[in-house]
Design an enzyme around this catalytic site. Structure first.
Site, PDB file in Angstrom:
ATOM      1  N   HIS A  23      -5.969  -5.773  10.934  1.00 24.84           N
ATOM      2  CA  HIS A  23      -6.560  -4.893  10.086  1.00 24.84           C
ATOM      3  C   HIS A  23      -7.911  -5.613   9.544  1.00 24.84           C
ATOM      4  O   HIS A  23      -8.353  -5.101   8.488  1.00 24.84           O
ATOM      5  CB  HIS A  23      -5.816  -4.287   9.186  1.00 24.84           C
ATOM      6  CG  HIS A  23      -4.724  -3.423   9.581  1.00 24.84           C
ATOM      7  ND1 HIS A  23      -3.581  -3.098   9.087  1.00 24.84           N
ATOM      8  CD2 HIS A  23      -4.708  -3.040  11.078  1.00 24.84           C
ATOM      9  CE1 HIS A  23      -2.944  -2.405   9.623  1.00 24.84           C
ATOM     10  NE2 HIS A  23      -3.547  -2.454  10.971  1.00 24.84           N
ATOM     11  N   SER A  47       6.879  -5.517   7.407  1.00 27.28           N
ATOM     12  CA  SER A  47       6.017  -4.431   7.868  1.00 27.28           C
ATOM     13  C   SER A  47       7.108  -3.088   7.979  1.00 27.28           C
ATOM     14  O   SER A  47       8.241  -3.076   8.324  1.00 27.28           O
ATOM     15  CB  SER A  47       5.401  -4.772   9.229  1.00 27.28           C
ATOM     16  OG  SER A  47       4.899  -3.504   9.622  1.00 27.28           O
ATOM     17  N   ILE A  88      -4.652  -8.421   4.950  1.00 32.23           N
ATOM     18  CA  ILE A  88      -5.983  -8.712   4.748  1.00 32.23           C
ATOM     19  C   ILE A  88      -6.461  -9.439   3.430  1.00 32.23           C
ATOM     20  O   ILE A  88      -7.356  -9.969   3.074  1.00 32.23           O
ATOM     21  CB  ILE A  88      -7.008  -7.513   4.202  1.00 32.23           C
ATOM     22  CG1 ILE A  88      -6.273  -6.610   3.065  1.00 32.23           C
ATOM     23  CG2 ILE A  88      -6.652  -6.388   5.459  1.00 32.23           C
ATOM     24  CD1 ILE A  88      -7.118  -5.413   2.726  1.00 32.23           C
ATOM     25  N   PHE A 148       0.770  -0.993   0.041  1.00 34.32           N
ATOM     26  CA  PHE A 148      -0.042   0.080   0.108  1.00 34.32           C
ATOM     27  C   PHE A 148       0.883   1.380  -0.102  1.00 34.32           C
ATOM     28  O   PHE A 148       0.508   2.145  -0.416  1.00 34.32           O
ATOM     29  CB  PHE A 148      -0.841   0.017   1.236  1.00 34.32           C
ATOM     30  CG  PHE A 148      -2.002  -1.070   1.048  1.00 34.32           C
ATOM     31  CD1 PHE A 148      -3.256  -0.697   0.713  1.00 34.32           C
ATOM     32  CD2 PHE A 148      -1.849  -2.274   1.604  1.00 34.32           C
ATOM     33  CE1 PHE A 148      -4.361  -1.589   0.662  1.00 34.32           C
ATOM     34  CE2 PHE A 148      -2.971  -3.332   1.296  1.00 34.32           C
ATOM     35  CZ  PHE A 148      -4.005  -2.784   1.025  1.00 34.32           C
TER      36      PHE A 148
END
Length: 260
Positions: free
Chosen positions: A127, A201, A109, A41
């Site tokens: 999330h 991450s 997700i 993202f």
């Protein structure tokens, strides 16, 4: 902090740390799934560099925003369904299945941890998940295929068949509250860890990014596995740079060999 870029040395460090841990907690972000072909993202070229996120309050207030959010979700679901769990997913699933890891906490997700075999009771989704939807009022579940059919039939965003409330993909959007039960589970697991491994991450998104800090303060060793610099590199015992799947796969094999 020790930054290790040599793949063989990184494998050795990770394997030995996992082999000696009694309460391993795994924490994963989008970088784990990029090796399955799913774009992240925040990186250049990632989803948020191409389109502005739809805020939760906009989803609730605007039918136009709801329909656009669903259009994006359907596109993402097609990418998720086309992807397959990679070596990193499979290695982590093996560590969980054999009791080497007490929990796997994920920001992802895409459902790939589930498809790799991580059981529900050990998986903590911070999330939410893009694999189904739920009513914002009564939490009744709706499958993505049902949402597709509802929009095709009415031209409007789906409503809950039980109470008439707004139905939204079961992901945590910007501006939406974090799931309290999952956060409590994640915090408890982090404090219980003697080894906390954060993989893929950027460790920028809070409150999730506070979990490695909590583990470290409770006495855990912290290893960060990522291709790029993260916000918490200075806190880690080791920072391992390189492909996540290739770094984890030997650790999984070593744990398997030690259990037989």
């Amino acid at each position: 902090m020790n930054i290790v870029s040599d793949l063989a040395e990184g494998r050795r460090i990770l394997t030995e740390a996992i082999d000696s841990a009694k309460r391993l907690v795994l924490f994963t972000g989008a970088g784990v799934s990029t090796e399955s072909g799913i774009p992240d993202f925040r990186s250049p070229g990632g989803l948020w560099s191409r389109m502005r996120p739809i805020l939760f309050q906009d989803f609730v207030a605007s039918e136009e925003a709801r329909l656009e959010d669903w259009r994006r979700r359907f596109h993402l679901m097609a990418e998720f369904e086309a992807a397959q769990p990679n070596a990193g997913h499979r290695a982590m699933a093996g560590l969980v299945a054999r009791g080497e890891a007490i929990a796997l906490i994920t920001q992802n997700i895409d459902g790939l941890h589930e498809r790799s075999g991580v059981p529900e009771e050990r998986l903590i989704r911070l999330h939410g998940t893009g694999t189904h939807a739920a009513c914002l009022d009564c939490d009744t579940r709706m499958e993505i295929a049902e949402a597709v059919a509802a929009i095709a039939a009415t031209g409007r965003a789906p409503r809950c068949p039980a109470c008439g409330g707004l139905v939204k993909c079961a992901v945590v959007s910007f501006g939406q509250s974090m799931p309290e039960a999952e956060m409590a589970r994640a915090e408890a697991a982090s404090r219980a860890a003697d080894l906390f491994v954060a993989a893929g991450s950027s460790l920028q998104v809070h409150p999730a990014a506070g979990l490695p800090v909590a583990a470290r303060r409770a006495g855990a060793r912290l290893i960060i596995v990522n291709r790029d610099e993260t916000a918490l590199d200075g806190l880690a015992d080791f920072v391992l740079r390189g492909p996540i799947g290739r770094l984890f796969e030997p650790a999984d094999q070593a744990a398997r060999d030690g259990a037989t």
